[in-house]
Design a protein around this motif. Structure first.
Motif, PDB file in Angstrom:
ATOM      1  N   UNK A   1       0.838  -1.187   0.000  1.00  0.00           N
ATOM      2  CA  UNK A   1       0.000   0.000   0.000  1.00  0.00           C
ATOM      3  C   UNK A   1       0.876   1.239   0.000  1.00  0.00           C
ATOM      4  N   UNK A   2       0.464   2.226  -0.786  1.00  0.00           N
ATOM      5  CA  UNK A   2       1.238   3.471  -0.887  1.00  0.00           C
ATOM      6  C   UNK A   2       0.557   4.523  -0.036  1.00  0.00           C
ATOM      7  N   UNK A   3       1.163   4.809   1.119  1.00  0.00           N
ATOM      8  CA  UNK A   3       0.554   5.744   2.049  1.00  0.00           C
ATOM      9  C   UNK A   3       1.130   7.139   1.895  1.00  0.00           C
ATOM     10  N   UNK A   4       2.329   7.242   1.370  1.00  0.00           N
ATOM     11  CA  UNK A   4       2.983   8.546   1.356  1.00  0.00           C
ATOM     12  C   UNK A   4       2.599   9.380   0.145  1.00  0.00           C
ATOM     13  N   UNK A   5       1.477   9.037  -0.509  1.00  0.00           N
ATOM     14  CA  UNK A   5       1.046   9.809  -1.672  1.00  0.00           C
ATOM     15  C   UNK A   5      -0.301  10.479  -1.448  1.00  0.00           C
ATOM     16  N   UNK A   6      -0.711  10.662  -0.192  1.00  0.00           N
ATOM     17  CA  UNK A   6      -2.021  11.266   0.044  1.00  0.00           C
ATOM     18  C   UNK A   6      -2.124  12.642  -0.595  1.00  0.00           C
ATOM     19  N   UNK A   7      -1.097  13.487  -0.401  1.00  0.00           N
ATOM     20  CA  UNK A   7      -1.169  14.820  -0.953  1.00  0.00           C
ATOM     21  C   UNK A   7      -1.189  14.758  -2.471  1.00  0.00           C
ATOM     22  N   UNK A   8      -0.379  13.899  -3.038  1.00  0.00           N
ATOM     23  CA  UNK A   8      -0.358  13.740  -4.484  1.00  0.00           C
ATOM     24  C   UNK A   8      -1.708  13.244  -4.986  1.00  0.00           C
ATOM     25  N   UNK A   9      -2.267  12.255  -4.307  1.00  0.00           N
ATOM     26  CA  UNK A   9      -3.556  11.733  -4.727  1.00  0.00           C
ATOM     27  C   UNK A   9      -4.638  12.801  -4.633  1.00  0.00           C
TER      28      UNK A   9
ATOM     29  N   UNK B   1      -9.705  20.692  11.357  1.00  0.00           N
ATOM     30  CA  UNK B   1      -9.901  19.552  10.472  1.00  0.00           C
ATOM     31  C   UNK B   1      -8.595  19.182   9.784  1.00  0.00           C
ATOM     32  N   UNK B   2      -8.517  17.924   9.355  1.00  0.00           N
ATOM     33  CA  UNK B   2      -7.351  17.420   8.632  1.00  0.00           C
ATOM     34  C   UNK B   2      -7.828  16.352   7.659  1.00  0.00           C
ATOM     35  N   UNK B   3      -7.114  16.213   6.552  1.00  0.00           N
ATOM     36  CA  UNK B   3      -7.460  15.129   5.647  1.00  0.00           C
ATOM     37  C   UNK B   3      -6.835  13.830   6.164  1.00  0.00           C
ATOM     38  N   UNK B   4      -7.085  12.737   5.473  1.00  0.00           N
ATOM     39  CA  UNK B   4      -6.878  11.394   6.015  1.00  0.00           C
ATOM     40  C   UNK B   4      -5.459  11.059   6.449  1.00  0.00           C
ATOM     41  N   UNK B   5      -4.461  11.756   5.946  1.00  0.00           N
ATOM     42  CA  UNK B   5      -3.089  11.438   6.352  1.00  0.00           C
ATOM     43  C   UNK B   5      -2.899  11.588   7.854  1.00  0.00           C
ATOM     44  N   UNK B   6      -3.700  12.435   8.491  1.00  0.00           N
ATOM     45  CA  UNK B   6      -3.598  12.578   9.944  1.00  0.00           C
ATOM     46  C   UNK B   6      -3.943  11.281  10.658  1.00  0.00           C
ATOM     47  N   UNK B   7      -4.756  10.439  10.028  1.00  0.00           N
ATOM     48  CA  UNK B   7      -5.201   9.205  10.679  1.00  0.00           C
ATOM     49  C   UNK B   7      -4.338   8.019  10.310  1.00  0.00           C
ATOM     50  N   UNK B   8      -3.956   7.925   9.020  1.00  0.00           N
ATOM     51  CA  UNK B   8      -3.161   6.760   8.666  1.00  0.00           C
ATOM     52  C   UNK B   8      -2.013   7.060   7.713  1.00  0.00           C
ATOM     53  N   UNK B   9      -1.425   8.235   7.856  1.00  0.00           N
ATOM     54  CA  UNK B   9      -0.186   8.549   7.161  1.00  0.00           C
ATOM     55  C   UNK B   9       0.995   8.393   8.109  1.00  0.00           C
ATOM     56  N   UNK B  10       1.922   7.550   7.784  1.00  0.00           N
ATOM     57  CA  UNK B  10       3.062   7.297   8.667  1.00  0.00           C
ATOM     58  C   UNK B  10       3.855   8.580   8.906  1.00  0.00           C
TER      59      UNK B  10
ATOM     60  N   UNK C   1       3.586   5.915  15.528  1.00  0.00           N
ATOM     61  CA  UNK C   1       3.486   6.992  14.546  1.00  0.00           C
ATOM     62  C   UNK C   1       4.031   6.559  13.195  1.00  0.00           C
ATOM     63  N   UNK C   2       5.001   5.674  13.210  1.00  0.00           N
ATOM     64  CA  UNK C   2       5.639   5.233  11.966  1.00  0.00           C
ATOM     65  C   UNK C   2       4.930   4.062  11.298  1.00  0.00           C
ATOM     66  N   UNK C   3       3.909   3.515  11.963  1.00  0.00           N
ATOM     67  CA  UNK C   3       3.210   2.364  11.371  1.00  0.00           C
ATOM     68  C   UNK C   3       1.697   2.583  11.319  1.00  0.00           C
ATOM     69  N   UNK C   4       1.277   3.839  11.317  1.00  0.00           N
ATOM     70  CA  UNK C   4      -0.165   4.116  11.274  1.00  0.00           C
ATOM     71  C   UNK C   4      -0.816   3.586  10.008  1.00  0.00           C
ATOM     72  N   UNK C   5      -0.041   3.412   8.951  1.00  0.00           N
ATOM     73  CA  UNK C   5      -0.614   2.959   7.686  1.00  0.00           C
ATOM     74  C   UNK C   5      -1.276   1.595   7.809  1.00  0.00           C
ATOM     75  N   UNK C   6      -0.988   0.867   8.869  1.00  0.00           N
ATOM     76  CA  UNK C   6      -1.650  -0.422   9.082  1.00  0.00           C
ATOM     77  C   UNK C   6      -3.155  -0.235   9.227  1.00  0.00           C
ATOM     78  N   UNK C   7      -3.574   0.961   9.657  1.00  0.00           N
ATOM     79  CA  UNK C   7      -4.997   1.224   9.869  1.00  0.00           C
ATOM     80  C   UNK C   7      -5.659   1.887   8.673  1.00  0.00           C
ATOM     81  N   UNK C   8      -4.912   2.087   7.579  1.00  0.00           N
ATOM     82  CA  UNK C   8      -5.472   2.676   6.381  1.00  0.00           C
ATOM     83  C   UNK C   8      -5.803   1.634   5.333  1.00  0.00           C
TER      84      UNK C   8
END
Length: 445
Positions: free
Chosen positions: A1-9, A221-230, A392-399
């Motif tokens: 899964x690619x989590x570090x592209x939220x802003x790009x997406x 407010x924040x977009x989704x990276x706040x919840x599951x962006x590493x 904080x470094x493994x939050x992407x597990x929840x995305x």
């Protein structure tokens, strides 16, 4: 899964729910019954207002008649509130100049909404809207300041929020004041640490409350990276513990959710429900309200033919969450294709098209809201919780695509209504009892 592209997406494509009513966040209205008789239900349904004519560039030549027409269309769907956005450069073109005329425009829009029977949440610092960033010139180029860390920039934003609060407070249809739309989208050009972001949020929340006074909600407010962006500097803890309630913006393109699972998949149809339960896990107050403040049906992630079904299922599934404040759809009107350079998905997100005609999704939203008001969904406690153990470094597990996300969705498809509980609270009997949780499962995620 690619989590570090939220802003790009994104470019691509408190236990008390309110301070003076039965959870609406707006003050008592002289034209309505007393709070205990208020016909607006506790669960709120609204839309993010995007002006039909000119999009948010409409603020350059604000036309009250056009705004009145837009708001009447929104009210005609049976919705009870709107979320509105001015543009930061027009409000504060100089660090020490806040334009009275621009503030007055915003106040007039709130009053026009009242005429239509709509309550209003005002976002202050925009900031970011639909892939475009709006910075005043005093933060750019030769005058570049990091908007999250520069003391003068923070003070200026605090002054703006304080001024907006003073100008808007006392209006009976005002829900409250939010710092700004998805401010974490600005991190790419304004890097900051977690501690610096926490200081920024605390400073601006205090200023907004100072301006607004004791009534109304103060939120961020924040977009989704706040919840599951590493390692994202806007943290789930900040979202779930700062401000008067928690806002979530569960978008189906974040983390590639719709691409991974399909537009009619359980993962997509239960995404807003999942986002609400994830947010509840990070709150210290077990009964802190959660507001689904943005969700929508972006093409091509959700094909137009699937949009009505998506809207209905999203709202119905989310309505079964305890402590849900409400659902606010994105957005009211399509962006007119005469405006250039928007990501394709931004042109079709409206409930109304660019000519002001209601789309099938508008009819689905209106019918679902009417159904829920006639027979409100029962938000029973979730007695089974899936334990989330991440850093904080493994939050992407929840995305989307993550092991925790997929296990939660697997349980949901089996008919379980799982809550989310953090590992550090999994043996806290008092906390679990307060949330109605009787069984925890899934250690190791």
């Amino acid at each position: 899964m690619v989590i570090d592209t939220f802003t790009q997406d994104k470019c691509r494509t408190s236990a008390e729910q309110a301070q003076d009513t039965n959870g609406t966040g707006a003050g008592p209205r002289p034209d309505r019954a007393e709070p205990e008789e208020d016909p607006i239900p506790t669960l709120r349904f609204g839309v993010n207002y995007t002006p039909r004519h000119g999009w948010f560039h409409a603020w350059h030549d604000f036309d009250p008649a056009r705004a009145r027409d837009d708001l009447a269309q929104i009210a005609g769907l049976g919705l009870d509130h709107v979320r509105v956005f001015h543009l930061w450069p027009l409000l504060q073109p100089n660090r020490t100049l806040i334009r009275t005329a621009a503030v007055d425009q915003l106040a007039q829009l709130v009053d026009l909404a009242a005429e239509a029977g709509l309550d209003v949440m005002v976002d202050g610092v925009q900031g970011h809207l639909s892939s475009f960033d709006f910075y005043p010139e005093w933060t750019r180029s030769w005058h570049h300041r990091n908007v999250f860390t520069d003391p003068d920039a923070i003070a200026a934003q605090a002054d703006l929020l304080r001024t907006l609060g003073h100008a808007l407070t006392g209006r009976p249809n005002l829900i409250g004041l939010q710092l700004g739309n998805e401010l974490n989208n600005l991190v790419e050009h304004n890097p900051a640490t977690v501690a610096e972001i926490d200081h920024y949020l605390d400073s601006l929340l205090a200023a907004a409350r100072d301006g607004l006074g004791p009534s109304g909600l103060v939120t961020h407010s924040a977009y989704d990276a706040a919840w599951y962006g590493d390692d994202h500097p806007f943290t789930p803890e900040a979202s779930a513990r700062k401000g008067d309630l928690t806002t979530v913006h569960p978008w189906v393109f974040s983390g590639g959710c719709a691409q991974l699972y399909g537009p009619r998949s359980p993962q997509v149809l239960h995404l807003a429900e999942y986002g609400t339960e994830l947010a509840k896990a990070y709150a210290e107050d077990p009964s802190r309200p959660v507001w689904i403040q943005e969700t929508g049906a972006p093409e091509p992630h959700i094909p137009a033919a699937d949009a009505p079904h998506f809207a209905r299922e999203t709202i119905l599934n989310a309505s079964g969450c305890q402590d849900l404040w409400g659902v606010t759809w994105w957005c009211s009107h399509d962006v007119d294709r005469s405006l250039a350079d928007f990501p394709e998905l931004e042109y079709t997100l409206g409930l109304f098209d660019a000519q002001g005609r209601p789309k099938p999704i508008a009819q689905a939203v209106a019918a679902t809201v009417a159904e829920l008001r006639a027979a409100p969904a029962s938000a029973e406690p979730r007695d089974t919780a899936l334990v989330l153990d991440c850093t904080a470094s493994t939050r992407s597990v929840s995305g989307p695509g993550g092991a925790y996300f997929e296990e939660w969705m697997r349980l949901r498809q089996q008919g379980v209504r799982p809550a989310v509980v953090l590992a550090e609270r999994a043996e806290d009997v008092e906390y679990l009892g307060a949330r109605g949780i009787k069984k925890v499962t899934g250690e190791g995620f």
